[in-house]
Design an enzyme around this catalytic site. Structure first.
Site, PDB file in Angstrom:
ATOM      1  N   ARG A  84      34.623  64.442  40.522  1.00  0.00           N
ATOM      2  CA  ARG A  84      33.793  65.447  40.844  1.00  0.00           C
ATOM      3  C   ARG A  84      32.746  65.381  42.180  1.00  0.00           C
ATOM      4  NH1 ARG A  84      31.558  64.952  34.727  1.00  0.00           N
ATOM      5  NH2 ARG A  84      31.708  62.982  35.392  1.00  0.00           N
ATOM      6  N   LYS A 198      45.396  52.102  29.807  1.00  0.00           N
ATOM      7  CA  LYS A 198      44.668  51.655  28.482  1.00  0.00           C
ATOM      8  C   LYS A 198      43.191  52.113  28.360  1.00  0.00           C
ATOM      9  CE  LYS A 198      43.300  47.161  26.546  1.00  0.00           C
ATOM     10  NZ  LYS A 198      41.755  47.149  26.906  1.00  0.00           N
ATOM     11  N   HIS A 228      47.721  45.705  31.740  1.00  0.00           N
ATOM     12  CA  HIS A 228      47.749  44.856  32.889  1.00  0.00           C
ATOM     13  C   HIS A 228      48.196  43.432  32.577  1.00  0.00           C
ATOM     14  CE1 HIS A 228      43.382  44.165  31.876  1.00  0.00           C
ATOM     15  NE2 HIS A 228      43.767  42.960  32.544  1.00  0.00           N
ATOM     16  N   LYS A 232      50.446  40.208  34.551  1.00  0.00           N
ATOM     17  CA  LYS A 232      49.811  38.654  34.960  1.00  0.00           C
ATOM     18  C   LYS A 232      50.963  37.757  35.328  1.00  0.00           C
ATOM     19  CE  LYS A 232      45.329  38.910  32.639  1.00  0.00           C
ATOM     20  NZ  LYS A 232      44.351  38.824  33.666  1.00  0.00           N
ATOM     21  N   GLU A 266      36.201  35.028  25.786  1.00  0.00           N
ATOM     22  CA  GLU A 266      35.521  35.748  26.811  1.00  0.00           C
ATOM     23  C   GLU A 266      33.942  34.886  26.625  1.00  0.00           C
ATOM     24  OE1 GLU A 266      36.617  39.929  28.184  1.00  0.00           O
ATOM     25  OE2 GLU A 266      36.403  39.923  25.933  1.00  0.00           O
ATOM     26  N   ASP A 285      40.308  46.779  21.389  1.00  0.00           N
ATOM     27  CA  ASP A 285      40.007  46.338  22.801  1.00  0.00           C
ATOM     28  C   ASP A 285      41.361  45.198  23.086  1.00  0.00           C
ATOM     29  OD1 ASP A 285      38.994  46.364  25.580  1.00  0.00           O
ATOM     30  OD2 ASP A 285      37.843  44.553  25.119  1.00  0.00           O
ATOM     31  N   HIS A 290      46.707  44.011  24.320  1.00  0.00           N
ATOM     32  CA  HIS A 290      46.899  42.674  24.965  1.00  0.00           C
ATOM     33  C   HIS A 290      47.503  41.538  24.021  1.00  0.00           C
ATOM     34  CE1 HIS A 290      44.498  44.217  27.905  1.00  0.00           C
ATOM     35  NE2 HIS A 290      43.546  43.791  28.027  1.00  0.00           N
ATOM     36  N   LYS A 390      33.944  38.019  22.158  1.00  0.00           N
ATOM     37  CA  LYS A 390      32.907  37.611  23.233  1.00  0.00           C
ATOM     38  C   LYS A 390      32.072  36.693  23.005  1.00  0.00           C
ATOM     39  CE  LYS A 390      33.660  42.407  25.135  1.00  0.00           C
ATOM     40  NZ  LYS A 390      34.263  41.698  26.290  1.00  0.00           N
TER      41      LYS A 390
HETATM   42  N1  NAP Z   1      37.333  49.457  34.867  1.00  0.00           N
HETATM   43  C1  NAP Z   1      38.404  48.637  34.606  1.00  0.00           C
HETATM   44  O1  NAP Z   1      38.264  47.349  34.737  1.00  0.00           O
HETATM   45  C2  NAP Z   1      39.366  49.052  33.492  1.00  0.00           C
HETATM   46  C3  NAP Z   1      40.166  48.063  32.864  1.00  0.00           C
HETATM   47  C4  NAP Z   1      41.355  48.573  32.099  1.00  0.00           C
HETATM   48  C5  NAP Z   1      41.219  49.888  31.863  1.00  0.00           C
HETATM   49  N2  NAP Z   1      40.481  50.862  32.188  1.00  0.00           N
HETATM   50  C6  NAP Z   1      40.750  51.993  31.794  1.00  0.00           C
HETATM   51  O2  NAP Z   1      40.733  52.814  33.046  1.00  0.00           O
HETATM   52  C7  NAP Z   1      40.058  54.064  33.013  1.00  0.00           C
HETATM   53  C8  NAP Z   1      38.993  54.684  33.770  1.00  0.00           C
HETATM   54  O3  NAP Z   1      38.010  53.451  34.106  1.00  0.00           O
HETATM   55  P1  NAP Z   1      36.773  53.396  34.944  1.00  0.00           P
HETATM   56  O4  NAP Z   1      36.061  52.037  34.332  1.00  0.00           O
HETATM   57  O5  NAP Z   1      37.291  53.618  36.254  1.00  0.00           O
HETATM   58  O6  NAP Z   1      35.780  54.720  34.509  1.00  0.00           O
HETATM   59  P2  NAP Z   1      34.474  55.161  35.091  1.00  0.00           P
HETATM   60  O7  NAP Z   1      33.981  54.300  36.208  1.00  0.00           O
HETATM   61  O8  NAP Z   1      33.839  55.715  34.286  1.00  0.00           O
HETATM   62  O9  NAP Z   1      35.207  56.400  35.977  1.00  0.00           O
HETATM   63  C9  NAP Z   1      35.821  57.410  35.495  1.00  0.00           C
HETATM   64  C10 NAP Z   1      36.169  58.435  36.780  1.00  0.00           C
HETATM   65  O10 NAP Z   1      36.540  59.692  36.026  1.00  0.00           O
HETATM   66  C11 NAP Z   1      36.055  60.706  36.701  1.00  0.00           C
HETATM   67  N3  NAP Z   1      35.473  61.779  35.985  1.00  0.00           N
HETATM   68  C12 NAP Z   1      34.882  61.591  34.714  1.00  0.00           C
HETATM   69  N4  NAP Z   1      35.121  63.198  34.309  1.00  0.00           N
HETATM   70  C13 NAP Z   1      35.427  63.697  35.041  1.00  0.00           C
HETATM   71  C14 NAP Z   1      35.590  65.229  35.065  1.00  0.00           C
HETATM   72  N5  NAP Z   1      35.323  66.003  33.926  1.00  0.00           N
HETATM   73  N6  NAP Z   1      36.228  65.513  36.045  1.00  0.00           N
HETATM   74  C15 NAP Z   1      36.625  65.061  36.984  1.00  0.00           C
HETATM   75  N7  NAP Z   1      36.472  63.584  37.131  1.00  0.00           N
HETATM   76  C16 NAP Z   1      35.875  63.063  36.131  1.00  0.00           C
HETATM   77  C17 NAP Z   1      34.686  60.179  37.337  1.00  0.00           C
HETATM   78  O11 NAP Z   1      34.275  60.527  38.493  1.00  0.00           O
HETATM   79  P3  NAP Z   1      32.916  61.313  38.732  1.00  0.00           P
HETATM   80  O12 NAP Z   1      32.051  61.092  37.665  1.00  0.00           O
HETATM   81  O13 NAP Z   1      32.451  60.789  40.271  1.00  0.00           O
HETATM   82  O14 NAP Z   1      33.468  62.751  38.734  1.00  0.00           O
HETATM   83  C18 NAP Z   1      35.404  58.742  37.475  1.00  0.00           C
HETATM   84  O15 NAP Z   1      35.916  58.653  38.853  1.00  0.00           O
HETATM   85  C19 NAP Z   1      39.561  53.920  31.654  1.00  0.00           C
HETATM   86  O16 NAP Z   1      40.577  54.850  30.650  1.00  0.00           O
HETATM   87  C20 NAP Z   1      39.291  52.724  31.017  1.00  0.00           C
HETATM   88  O17 NAP Z   1      39.554  52.487  29.725  1.00  0.00           O
HETATM   89  C21 NAP Z   1      39.437  50.542  33.136  1.00  0.00           C
END
Ligand code: NAP
Length: 541
Positions: A84, A198, A228, A232, A266, A285, A290, A390
């Site tokens: 967004r 995931k 992921h 590994k 962790e 989780d 995993h 954790k």
């Molecule tokens: N972070 C990690 O290390 C990690 C590890 C394993 C899995 N995951 C998975 O990866 C996915 C993303 O995780 P994240 O940590 O990156 O989440 P995040 O930081 O909350 O990012 C969410 C993204 O979605 C966008 N978004 C949310 N609602 C939206 C909407 N209505 N329209 C358009 N864009 C929207 C947000 O952009 P704006 O708010 O800028 O619009 C942001 O770019 C999740 O399913 C999470 O479970 C993450």
């Protein structure tokens, strides 16, 4: 010789000079050989939904830059990011440069960054606005003609899971996906694939619903469900260790193995992920995803080939052989806990309920220990103990195969001495490697025995850590290799094993009495009692 002036290419298009320069930069990179020799994907447009999020900054963009520099990705490789934020293409490029600078494993050079960044484009909008998919189509059509991506599309859902269904339906309704069954020829109009992060579902019903919704648009072979852990190096090394050596297979069964212990510990708490973790808990989780993946790679039969279906067929057979837990076995074989205030690495840390964003009455488990039994010829009678939590004393992920004691020991042990059995430990993190505990004679005139460790250390043997899991998995997705991604039946079977536990926890009166453990300890006393009931103890990794 008169040099003719080269016409500047339109914005984002790849000039012939640039292509040659790019090839030179990348083909002279010494890391290329170690990473992925002869695995060069075709040019494609990768569309990242949720591009302003944490996952993209910390993992995806650094991994893509890494691939661009080392593999190499073709000059026309293109990324279209969506979220967004009201960014222009230039602002998007500059944000991504900051992320790569902070998180990539190698320093950025201006030449390679400029070349990479020319393929970055941004579309701003809300996923629930159908207009966003029309804007995306325009961008895709223009990069197809200007950058030679030829209709090859990799859609990556790095968004909150609640959007997975909506985005996949949006792509389908806008005609952005060509359904490709197993015998379709992707050379006709390019290939289309979707990578889904995931967690995949919240329980069995939601996972099945999501699978159905996604498969209205994509065929199974176009769907890449990422976990992921499988990317590994050390997890893949479990496969290499088991199936590229003759030594271990003959003892890898109920005749020689006494028990298997898998620990994912962790020392951190929930950091700033309270919203996600309050909904998920340790069972969803870690165990459902995993840890069941680790169980599968340890317990599977040797596949005939290292390819998507052969490997995943064997993994799913393991999950189907796990004895389902029911009311009584859940009470005896599954323990959960939640951390209370304590000390980790000498520092005082708050209890889970005092963390920011966590309800003071939260019943979410931050620790799970459980015993699984696999009812097949190889594993009948061998318990698999799984433990994750954790705020445990240290960060460690390991698989320990504990063998039986020798049937008869001819050596006399001294009073009170016992000889611990052989243990093969595969360390996934940190200190990646494998060690084998064996008995040896202590030098001297007598016959005193003592356990010693034989160690293989990844870093010492190969001189460098492997690439991040996302580097491997993103390249596999571009190459169309689903071997290290979860198939629909794997996801369903894993959830169906967890479902009775989740139901028992939500129905049972003992929801009121969630065992607590002090942060910095190895979990609640109930976890020790689970083992004591089997006359065993947990390892202290
Ligand atoms: N972070 C990690 O290390 C990690 C590890 C394993 C899995 N995951 C998975 O990866 C996915 C993303 O995780 P994240 O940590 O990156 O989440 P995040 O930081 O909350 O990012 C969410 C993204 O979605 C966008 N978004 C949310 N609602 C939206 C909407 N209505 N329209 C358009 N864009 C929207 C947000 O952009 P704006 O708010 O800028 O619009 C942001 O770019 C999740 O399913 C999470 O479970 C993450």
């Amino acid at each position: 010789m008169i040099k003719t002036a080269t016409k500047a290419p339109p914005d984002g298009a790849v000039s012939p000079d640039r292509q040659i320069a790019d090839q030179t930069i990348r083909s002279t990179n010494p890391l290329r050989a170690g990473l992925a020799a002869d695995r060069n994907p075709q040019a494609c447009a990768m569309v990242i939904f949720g591009v302003s999020g944490d996952l993209t900054s910390r993992k995806l963009m650094p991994a893509l830059y890494d691939l661009y520099v080392t593999v190499p990705l073709p000059p026309g490789f293109t990324i279209i990011g969506i979220s967004r934020r009201d960014w222009s293409d230039e602002e998007f490029r500059s944000e991504m440069r900051k992320a790569v600078h902070e998180f990539a494993t190698r320093p950025i050079t201006d030449d390679t960054w400029d070349s990479f960044a020319r393929g970055l484009f941004y579309v701003s909008g809300n996923f629930d606005d159908p207009g966003i998919y029309g804007k995306l189509r325009e961008r895709l059509e223009s990069v197809d003609s200007e950058r030679g991506t030829n209709g090859n599309r990799l859609f990556y859902l790095a968004t909150p899971p609640s959007f997975y269904e909506e985005i996949s339906q949006g792509l389908g309704s806008a005609g952005l996906v060509r359904r490709q069954e197993i015998y379709s020829d992707p050379r006709a109009n390019g290939w289309n694939r979707i990578v889904i992060e995931k967690p995949f579902g919240h329980d069995l019903e939601s996972a099945q619903h999501l699978n159905m919704a996604i498969k209205q648009v994509f065929a199974e072979q176009q769907v890449y469900r990422i976990d992921h852990y499988l990317g590994k190096e050390t997890v893949q090394n479990v496969l290499a260790f088991r199936f590229a050596n003759i030594l271990f297979e003959p003892v890898w069964n109920r005749h020689y193995v006494d028990q298997v212990q898998i620990t994912v510990a962790e020392s951190l708490g929930i950091e700033n992920r309270a919203t996600y973790y309050e909904e998920a808990g340790a069972l969803r989780d870690m165990i459902q995803s995993h840890m069941l993946q680790l169980v599968s790679v340890v317990a599977m039969e040797p596949p005939a080939f290292f390819n998507g279906d052969a490997l995943r067929d064997e993994k799913v057979k393991v999950l189907r052989s796990v004895v389902p837990l029911n009311g009584e076995t859940i009470a005896h074989h599954v323990v959960r806990g939640q951390y209370a205030q304590g000390y980790v690495a000498g520092s005082e840390v708050p209890g889970y309920r005092d963390e920011d964003g966590v309800s003071p009455e939260s019943k979410t488990e931050t620790f799970v220990a459980l015993k699984l039994e696999i009812d097949n010829w190889r594993w009948n009678g061998v318990p698999f103990y799984l433990r994750t939590g954790k705020r445990l004393p240290r960060r460690v992920t390991e698989i320990a195969i504990q063998f039986k004691s020798v049937p008869h020991l001819m050596f006399k042990l001294t009073e009170g001495q016992s000889l611990p059995p052989n243990v093969l430990t595969m360390r996934i993190q940190p200190d990646e490697g494998i060690s084998l505990r064996v008995a040896a004679k202590v030098p001297g005139a007598g016959t005193k025995l003592q356990p010693v460790q034989m160690d293989f250390d990844y870093g010492a043997s190969f001189g460098q850590a492997g690439p991040d899991a996302y580097v491997r998995l993103l390249l596999d997705a571009m190459l169309g290799d689903p071997t290290l991604f979860a198939r629909d039946d794997e996801i369903d079977t894993a959830w169906s094993l967890m479902q009775p536990i989740m139901e028992a926890w939500s129905d049972s009166p003992w929801t009121q009495s969630l065992p607590m453990y002090e942060a910095g300890t190895w979990g609640p006393v109930e976890a020790e009692l689970l083992m004591a009931g089997d006359r065993r103890t947990w390892r202290r990794p």
